[in-house]
Write a protein that holds these residues in place. Structure first.
Motif, mmCIF file in Angstrom:
data_model
loop_
_atom_site.group_PDB
_atom_site.id
_atom_site.type_symbol
_atom_site.label_atom_id
_atom_site.label_comp_id
_atom_site.label_asym_id
_atom_site.label_seq_id
_atom_site.Cartn_x
_atom_site.Cartn_y
_atom_site.Cartn_z
ATOM 1 N N ASN A 54 0.894 -1.154 0.200
ATOM 2 C CA ASN A 54 -0.079 0.099 0.033
ATOM 3 C C ASN A 54 0.896 1.154 -0.098
ATOM 4 O O ASN A 54 0.433 2.279 0.179
ATOM 5 N N TYR A 56 1.722 3.086 -2.463
ATOM 6 C CA TYR A 56 1.179 3.968 -3.268
ATOM 7 C C TYR A 56 0.393 5.445 -2.677
ATOM 8 O O TYR A 56 0.154 6.310 -3.006
ATOM 9 N N GLN A 57 -0.209 4.886 -1.519
ATOM 10 C CA GLN A 57 -0.917 5.857 -0.586
ATOM 11 C C GLN A 57 -0.103 6.942 -0.034
ATOM 12 O O GLN A 57 -0.645 7.926 0.096
ATOM 13 N N GLN A 60 1.897 9.514 -3.118
ATOM 14 C CA GLN A 60 1.374 10.438 -3.903
ATOM 15 C C GLN A 60 1.357 11.750 -2.933
ATOM 16 O O GLN A 60 1.299 12.940 -3.384
ATOM 17 N N VAL A 119 -3.342 8.917 5.955
ATOM 18 C CA VAL A 119 -3.715 8.431 4.438
ATOM 19 C C VAL A 119 -4.497 7.202 4.290
ATOM 20 O O VAL A 119 -5.056 7.189 3.141
ATOM 21 N N ASN A 120 -4.974 6.412 5.153
ATOM 22 C CA ASN A 120 -5.981 5.399 5.078
ATOM 23 C C ASN A 120 -6.571 5.098 6.462
ATOM 24 O O ASN A 120 -6.397 5.755 7.550
ATOM 25 N N ASN A 140 -6.535 11.154 3.510
ATOM 26 C CA ASN A 140 -6.849 10.146 2.515
ATOM 27 C C ASN A 140 -5.412 9.877 1.551
ATOM 28 O O ASN A 140 -4.764 10.348 1.422
ATOM 29 N N HIS A 141 -6.038 9.048 0.490
ATOM 30 C CA HIS A 141 -5.130 8.702 -0.554
ATOM 31 C C HIS A 141 -5.482 8.943 -1.814
ATOM 32 O O HIS A 141 -5.197 8.313 -2.779
#
Length: 425
Positions: A54, A56-57, A60, A119-120, A140-141
């Motif tokens: 995860n 990628y979260q 960004q 982020v999650n 958030n992501h």
């Protein structure tokens, strides 16, 4: 069937344990060679309790956080060995490894953390949220109309940074007794200010099409992935025209749940390799790199699934097509952009070249798109979203100072660093 599932679970558990031990061993050197400042240096923490799958979260947010850190020092709090290794290799901001709660307490006691970003919705977020003398902020992501974006879990945080009016309207339909004026702060899409990078091909007369599908999902209601239903047909068709350049960027979790998605993903990658071998000028791209941005900015048209990629592309204001899920139980929120987007049904995937050509020359579609860009992100002038992010953080810092003054005489419930085990950093 049950026995087979149990065996798969057991194998996965063993692999996870082995991977965790390898990560712990690999971290010994880097952690022993790093020193985390203990002088109340860091003001903002980004809490990440997930592993490499995860990442990628987090990725960004790298550039917006690096810019933010020039004003308020930022520290990533990582809770897993594998995630920490990746972060230490990639992150432009410092990383601290807190595998256990005592180690987390040590870091909190040594720093002046006033804002914690999430982020999650990892369940381990609550191990950090026990600390009351800081603002817990869900960032958030990505922005999207997926089920994930309309969860009552938003209420667990002191504040949430949201993209724009569309996010507020979406949450307003599901959150009862929530103070949107105070707790939801619009910042646009600051990541879009960094949508650039070196291209892995030499631009020419070819039309560039980005195909960036999501994964298959872990339940029918979230079955948005198109790799196995649309992907092979549309990529094959685009590769055959000789006038298009394909950038294929699959979700890193493609095939994790359904082997058919994994097989389709491999077939697409193989087709791209074969097309490049036939014509070296084609320069089609299979993109599995950590950086997201240049793809969205470079593509003439983007084809995406229902995911945050819809809205990342929307933030550029450039044409996009959304694949329509084949699974009839997949939940589609048609109250927002998806009520007015350019859909691609699976049975039209083979005719994607004609769809792309039609969209580019459709003035009405371009006008509709710009209206949705404004609704979702507000002013997308380069730099404006970054300014809004910094203004939101400044507001929370000011609020922290205000409440700190009110509670200045309170007895803080903070662990004494002298009573805690040394932080392994």
């Amino acid at each position: 069937m049950v026995i087979r599932k149990d065996v798969k679970r057991a194998v996965k558990l063993i692999r996870d344990v082995v991977a965790s031990r390898k990560a712990q061993h690999a971290l010994r050197g880097p952690l022993n060679s790093r020193e985390l400042r203990t002088d109340n240096h860091f003001k903002i923490a980004v809490y990440f309790a997930d592993g490499p799958v995860n990442m990628y979260q987090m990725r960004q947010w790298y550039q917006p956080l690096a810019t933010l850190a020039k004003t308020w020092p930022v520290l990533v709090l990582s809770r897993t060995g594998g995630g920490t290794l990746k972060l230490m290799d990639e992150s432009p901001i410092p990383v601290a490894y807190a595998r256990t709660v005592p180690q987390l307490e040590q870091i909190v006691a040594e720093q002046d953390i006033r804002i914690v970003f999430y982020v999650n919705q990892n369940p381990r977020n609550f191990q950090m949220m026990r600390y009351g003398r800081c603002w817990h902020v869900f960032i958030n992501h990505g922005e999207s109309d997926k089920m994930y974006m309309i969860t009552n879990q938003f209420k667990a945080y002191d504040y949430s940074f949201v993209a724009g009016d569309a996010a507020l309207a979406r949450l307003g339909r599901v959150l009862w007794d929530y103070d949107f004026d105070k707790r939801a702060i619009k910042i646009g899409r600051p990541q879009a200010d960094y949508f650039s990078g070196e291209l892995p091909y030499l631009p020419d007369e070819r039309q560039v099409v980005l195909y960036a599908p999501t994964w298959e999902g872990d339940r029918a209601a979230a079955a948005y992935g198109s790799v196995a239903t649309h992907g092979v047909a549309l990529v094959t068709a685009l590769l055959a025209t000789g006038t298009h350049r394909v950038i294929y960027r699959p979700h890193p979790r493609s095939g994790v749940v359904d082997h058919l998605y994994g097989a389709a993903n491999k077939a697409i990658i193989a087709a791209i390799t074969a097309a490049n071998a036939r014509d070296v000028r084609a320069q089609h791209v299979y993109d599995s790199g950590p950086d997201l941005g240049w793809q969205l900015a470079a593509a003439d048209v983007a084809i995406v699934d229902i995911s945050a990629m819809v809205y990342d592309r929307l933030a550029t204001g450039k044409p996009l097509i959304v694949t329509r899920p084949v699974n009839p139980t997949a939940v589609i929120d048609t109250s927002g952009y998806l009520s007015d987007c350019e859909w691609l049904p699976a049975d039209q995937a083979y005719d994607i070249a004609a769809n792309v050509e039609r969209l580019i020359h459709d003035g009405a579609a371009v006008e509709r798109l710009q209206g949705w860009v404004q609704r979702y992100f507000g002013d997308t002038t380069p730099g404006v979203a970054t300014e809004r992010l910094h203004a939101a953080v400044q507001h929370l810092m000011d609020e922290w100072d205000r409440f700190a003054a009110v509670h200045a005489t309170d007895i803080p419930v903070v662990p004494d660093p002298a009573t805690l085990p040394p932080t392994p950093l």
